[in-house]
Write a protein that holds these residues in place. Structure first.
Motif, PDB file in Angstrom:
ATOM      1  N   THR A 228       2.583   3.027   3.218  1.00  0.00           N
ATOM      2  CA  THR A 228       3.700   3.947   2.979  1.00  0.00           C
ATOM      3  C   THR A 228       3.161   5.179   2.266  1.00  0.00           C
ATOM      4  O   THR A 228       2.549   5.070   1.193  1.00  0.00           O
ATOM      5  N   ILE A 229       3.411   6.338   2.853  1.00  0.00           N
ATOM      6  CA  ILE A 229       2.929   7.604   2.276  1.00  0.00           C
ATOM      7  C   ILE A 229       4.140   8.451   1.911  1.00  0.00           C
ATOM      8  O   ILE A 229       5.011   8.718   2.754  1.00  0.00           O
ATOM      9  N   LEU A 230       4.210   8.839   0.644  1.00  0.00           N
ATOM     10  CA  LEU A 230       5.314   9.654   0.142  1.00  0.00           C
ATOM     11  C   LEU A 230       4.834  11.087  -0.049  1.00  0.00           C
ATOM     12  O   LEU A 230       3.794  11.326  -0.675  1.00  0.00           O
ATOM     13  N   ILE A 231       5.603  12.024   0.497  1.00  0.00           N
ATOM     14  CA  ILE A 231       5.293  13.446   0.322  1.00  0.00           C
ATOM     15  C   ILE A 231       5.956  13.899  -0.970  1.00  0.00           C
ATOM     16  O   ILE A 231       7.185  13.966  -1.064  1.00  0.00           O
TER      17      ILE A 231
ATOM     18  N   MET B 163      -5.061   8.008   0.365  1.00  0.00           N
ATOM     19  CA  MET B 163      -5.247   6.665  -0.171  1.00  0.00           C
ATOM     20  C   MET B 163      -6.364   5.983   0.617  1.00  0.00           C
ATOM     21  O   MET B 163      -6.854   6.520   1.610  1.00  0.00           O
ATOM     22  N   ARG B 164      -6.751   4.806   0.186  1.00  0.00           N
ATOM     23  CA  ARG B 164      -7.773   4.020   0.887  1.00  0.00           C
ATOM     24  C   ARG B 164      -7.201   2.641   1.203  1.00  0.00           C
ATOM     25  O   ARG B 164      -6.591   1.996   0.349  1.00  0.00           O
ATOM     26  N   MET B 165      -7.410   2.206   2.460  1.00  0.00           N
ATOM     27  CA  MET B 165      -7.012   0.876   2.902  1.00  0.00           C
ATOM     28  C   MET B 165      -8.279   0.029   3.018  1.00  0.00           C
ATOM     29  O   MET B 165      -9.255   0.434   3.653  1.00  0.00           O
ATOM     30  N   THR B 166      -8.256  -1.135   2.411  1.00  0.00           N
ATOM     31  CA  THR B 166      -9.413  -2.022   2.455  1.00  0.00           C
ATOM     32  C   THR B 166      -8.963  -3.412   2.865  1.00  0.00           C
ATOM     33  O   THR B 166      -8.063  -3.982   2.234  1.00  0.00           O
TER      34      THR B 166
ATOM     35  N   GLU C 276     -14.586   3.634   9.165  1.00  0.00           N
ATOM     36  CA  GLU C 276     -15.493   2.789   8.396  1.00  0.00           C
ATOM     37  C   GLU C 276     -15.019   2.596   6.957  1.00  0.00           C
ATOM     38  O   GLU C 276     -15.030   1.491   6.437  1.00  0.00           O
ATOM     39  N   LYS C 277     -14.598   3.662   6.293  1.00  0.00           N
ATOM     40  CA  LYS C 277     -14.222   3.577   4.875  1.00  0.00           C
ATOM     41  C   LYS C 277     -12.768   3.166   4.666  1.00  0.00           C
ATOM     42  O   LYS C 277     -12.415   2.605   3.634  1.00  0.00           O
ATOM     43  N   GLY C 278     -11.894   3.501   5.613  1.00  0.00           N
ATOM     44  CA  GLY C 278     -10.475   3.203   5.445  1.00  0.00           C
ATOM     45  C   GLY C 278      -9.719   4.272   4.689  1.00  0.00           C
ATOM     46  O   GLY C 278      -8.577   4.053   4.284  1.00  0.00           O
ATOM     47  N   ASP C 279     -10.328   5.443   4.466  1.00  0.00           N
ATOM     48  CA  ASP C 279      -9.648   6.534   3.765  1.00  0.00           C
ATOM     49  C   ASP C 279      -8.651   7.206   4.708  1.00  0.00           C
ATOM     50  O   ASP C 279      -9.003   7.585   5.834  1.00  0.00           O
ATOM     51  N   ILE C 280      -7.409   7.352   4.231  1.00  0.00           N
ATOM     52  CA  ILE C 280      -6.380   8.047   4.998  1.00  0.00           C
ATOM     53  C   ILE C 280      -6.310   9.484   4.496  1.00  0.00           C
ATOM     54  O   ILE C 280      -6.153   9.724   3.286  1.00  0.00           O
ATOM     55  N   VAL C 281      -6.414  10.455   5.414  1.00  0.00           N
ATOM     56  CA  VAL C 281      -6.399  11.868   5.046  1.00  0.00           C
ATOM     57  C   VAL C 281      -5.367  12.594   5.901  1.00  0.00           C
ATOM     58  O   VAL C 281      -4.948  12.110   6.963  1.00  0.00           O
TER      59      VAL C 281
ATOM     60  N   TYR D  79       0.845  -1.182   0.000  1.00  0.00           N
ATOM     61  CA  TYR D  79       0.000   0.000   0.000  1.00  0.00           C
ATOM     62  C   TYR D  79       0.889   1.244   0.000  1.00  0.00           C
ATOM     63  O   TYR D  79       1.614   1.492   0.971  1.00  0.00           O
ATOM     64  N   VAL D  80       0.864   1.968  -1.101  1.00  0.00           N
ATOM     65  CA  VAL D  80       1.690   3.163  -1.253  1.00  0.00           C
ATOM     66  C   VAL D  80       0.798   4.315  -1.697  1.00  0.00           C
ATOM     67  O   VAL D  80       0.054   4.186  -2.679  1.00  0.00           O
ATOM     68  N   GLY D  81       0.861   5.419  -0.964  1.00  0.00           N
ATOM     69  CA  GLY D  81       0.085   6.603  -1.311  1.00  0.00           C
ATOM     70  C   GLY D  81       0.983   7.812  -1.495  1.00  0.00           C
ATOM     71  O   GLY D  81       2.103   7.853  -0.976  1.00  0.00           O
ATOM     72  N   HIS D  82       0.499   8.778  -2.250  1.00  0.00           N
ATOM     73  CA  HIS D  82       1.249  10.006  -2.513  1.00  0.00           C
ATOM     74  C   HIS D  82       0.388  11.209  -2.154  1.00  0.00           C
ATOM     75  O   HIS D  82      -0.825  11.214  -2.409  1.00  0.00           O
ATOM     76  N   VAL D  83       1.029  12.209  -1.583  1.00  0.00           N
ATOM     77  CA  VAL D  83       0.339  13.469  -1.312  1.00  0.00           C
ATOM     78  C   VAL D  83       1.315  14.607  -1.573  1.00  0.00           C
ATOM     79  O   VAL D  83       2.497  14.527  -1.218  1.00  0.00           O
TER      80      VAL D  83
END
Length: 703
Positions: free
Chosen positions: A339-342, A254-257, A293-298, A239-243
């Motif tokens: 993993t969240i990349l800035i 990103m969303r974790m499910t 509930e949704k798993g959305d990371i903000v 799981y890799v997200g970018h912001v």
């Protein structure tokens, strides 16, 4: 008052069956479950006195009293879709399910569970067999087999036997269920797994002693009640997200499910998400939030804190937990790492490390002369860091170019056209630097994004230059030795040094030329021959050097092309020089002769072919011209086997013309059975005749 209770699976028991007397309940969702207010009564009997009886409820906000009353431990407005009550004593255990639905859902829920139509629990037509649905909790513990239900023969036919069939009995997986053929007790032989098979559809028949079917088949539905025996699993990793840095608070990353194999209609698969750990913890230990509930990371920090250039690292790792049972403490958990990349944005312009750079280059030299260094705080892996350099002043002759070093981001300033010290000893360039990506709107390039480069050109001793180069001249071949071909002219670019120039021969392949070392006059030392192998396409090429008096001396090279005009100095040649003919040949055309000449037109063809005077009393051959370059020799009669020499002259068309007198050797051979015999058994016929005539002439003159 109790909420309305409906019995979903009930059959009047003819004997004691261990377990709950009612296994499935349906209750309408009240406005609120009131603390200590009974919800319903559960009846459990292990047929042995219920020694050490204990109840467990899936929702910790409820409990079951010793008398079987289900009560709430606090005021609850939302209890989920179902409750499970597990009862266990020394001799038996069982599971009861309490379905909580709205009034409009009653009918559908009942049909879904029993899969029958019409009034619940009432078959369409009257049969002797009463087979009510059976509910069995999964993962029951030994001992096995254990009784799970009973099929009733309402007519009580003497000698009748029950027979059970279907998937789980006599079809794979075989042997899971069996029935007592006399009493109708249905038992299970091992623990069940709802995630493998959730429902079994069996058939019950009544047979007589001989095995003949008396009644049935009647469908017997067995449903496996879900237990919370599967942990949530994250299956879609990594799981890799970018912001983007500076993003507003609340930006979704990103969303974790997660997935739970338990029954999705129960709390066993009702998941809630939580962040267990964030690494690193700076600039805030709570950089992100996950919707349970949704798993959305903000993002939950201000845009100022989400600054990639001030962070310890642009990569954050979050340990995410998914818990079933709606997140209650009794729920099972599963974890995964997000993993969240800035990501960088171009919010820092490149800046030169100094305002002025110095460079020194020798005149006449090309290549990189200086590397310009810049600093940029943006991400080196992006176009927000990569530099683009431009020369904006001081390069009118396009003598300089600048390119970016892809590894260091430095600007490589190069000389691409050789510089001349005598024209300009100094150059000043103004250079700007930008990024590949545009800057964000509120950032602009400043004075530090431009720099000056001062370039000093060093004088070197340059070689003399011939004018023109190459040099061309046209001369006739065969001109007298010592003839002047050309006087060359070379000058020294170093006009401030006042140097003298001397000349010499560098390459003269045929050795035909010499040069005066002082004045550069070139003259011949041999005959110029256009037909020489050193001449290509009528041009002879030689190289000469001009050497100045510098220390050390410098040299320039000049090329001379001499175009040679042809004169008629080559006699034509004849081919072939040998011919053969049979002594009895009918075709007396002996051979076709050709002529060639090394000279050029008009000193070549058309050629003139002639026979020299023939000796003897009669003529033996003649020659006939075919075209400008060929003629044919014809015998006038058959000759005896011998070798003959035919004198022939060929003359070109030059002025004056040149003639070549030569002989064609003719062999007269005997020919038998397509074989030619040319062995020279006879003396030369013509030659002997000529010898005899010559001797006779000398003899006559002596008298």
């Amino acid at each position: 008052l109790f909420p309305q209770v409906l019995l979903l699976a009930y059959a009047e028991d003819l004997g004691c069956i261990p377990g709950f007397k009612q296994k499935v309940f349906y209750i309408e969702q009240p406005f609120e479950f009131t603390e200590d207010q009974p919800v319903l009564n559960l009846v459990f009997d292990d047929c042995e006195g219920n020694n050490k009886l204990n109840f467990e409820v899936s929702n910790p906000d409820f409990k079951v009293e010793r008398d079987g009353s289900l009560v709430a431990l606090k005021n609850i407005s939302e209890a989920g879709r179902a409750l499970f009550v597990h009862a266990r004593s020394e001799h038996a255990e069982d599971m009861a399910e309490i379905l909580i639905v709205g009034a409009n859902e009653k009918r559908g829920a009942l049909k879904e569970i029993f899969k029958i139509e019409g009034n619940l629990g009432i078959p369409r037509q009257k049969r002797a067999i009463l087979a009510t649905p059976i509910l069995i909790p999964e993962n029951q513990r030994p001992p096995f087999p254990r009784s799970v239900g009973k099929v009733i023969n309402s007519e009580g036919t003497e000698g009748a036997k029950f027979r059970l069939s279907g998937k789980g009995v006599d079809q794979d997986p075989k042997g899971i269920f069996r029935i007592n053929e006399i009493s109708g007790d249905v038992s299970v032989t091992r623990a069940l797994d709802r995630e493998a098979i959730a429902n079994y559809e069996l058939e019950v028949e009544i047979t007589d002693v001989s095995g003949k079917i008396i009644d049935g088949p009647v469908r017997l539905d067995i449903s496996v009640i879900d237990q919370n025996d599967n942990r949530p699993m994250f299956k879609e990793g990594p799981y890799v997200g970018h912001v983007m840095e500076g993003s507003p608070t609340g930006t979704t990353v990103m969303r974790m499910t997660a997935f739970d194999a338990d029954d999705s209609s129960t709390d066993n698969a009702l998941l809630r998400y939580n962040i267990l750990k964030q690494t690193p913890t700076k600039p805030s230990p709570n950089m992100f939030y996950i919707d349970p509930e949704k798993g959305d990371i903000v993002t939950v920090v201000s845009p100022v804190l989400l600054d990639r250039e001030t962070m310890e690292t642009p990569k954050y790792e979050l340990v995410i937990e998914a818990k079933d049972m709606g997140g209650l403490d009794v729920g099972l958990t599963g974890t995964a790492t997000a993993t969240i990349l800035i990501d960088d944005k171009n919010d820092h312009p490149p800046e030169f490390t100094k305002k002025e750079f110095q460079a020194t280059v020798k005149e006449g030299v090309t290549g990189v002369i200086v590397n310009l260094t810049v600093g940029d705080r943006d991400d080196p892996a992006t176009g927000a860091w990569k530099a683009v350099y431009t020369i904006i002043n001081g390069n009118p002759g396009q003598s300089f170019e600048i390119h970016t070093n892809p590894q260091t981001n430095e600007g490589m300033l190069s000389v691409v056209k050789p510089l001349d010290y005598e024209i300009s000893a100094f150059h000043t360039l103004l250079i700007k630097v930008e990024n590949e990506d545009p800057l964000i709107p509120d950032i602009a390039y400043g004075p530090s994004s431009t720099a000056t480069v001062q370039i000093t050109v060093e004088d070197v001793n340059e070689g003399p230059v011939f004018h023109p180069n190459p040099m061309t001249v046209t001369k006739q071949e065969n001109i007298p030795i010592g003839s002047v071909v050309l006087t060359v002219n070379a000058t020294d670019p170093d006009t401030l040094q006042h140097q003298t120039i001397r000349y010499s021969v560098y390459k003269d392949p045929a050795g035909w030329l010499e040069i005066n070392p002082t004045n550069g006059t070139i003259s011949t030392t041999a005959i110029l021959d256009r037909e020489s192998p050193y001449v290509q396409n009528n041009i002879y090429t030689a190289l000469f050097l001009a050497i100045d008096s510098g220390n050390p001396p410098a040299t320039g090279t000049g090329t001379l092309h001499i175009t040679l005009e042809d004169v008629n100095d080559n006699v034509p040649s004849l081919y072939p020089t040998l011919a053969k003919v049979c002594d009895d040949a009918k075709d007396l055309r002996v051979v076709v002769l050709g002529a060639s000449d090394k000279d050029l037109h008009p000193n070549t063809d058309p050629f003139k072919f002639e026979l020299s005077k023939q000796s003897g009393p009669e003529k033996l051959w003649r020659i006939t011209k075919l075209n400008n370059t060929h003629a044919q020799v014809i015998l006038l009669q058959n000759l005896k086997k011998a070798n003959y020499n035919i004198p022939i002259s060929v003359t070109d068309s030059g002025k004056p013309p040149l003639t070549n007198n030569t002989e064609l050797k003719l062999q007269v051979c005997s020919c038998k059975k397509s074989r030619m015999d040319c062995s020279a058994t006879d003396a030369l016929h013509i030659s002997m005749t000529l010898i005899l005539l010559s001797l006779f002439s000398l003899f006559c003159k002596s008298f």
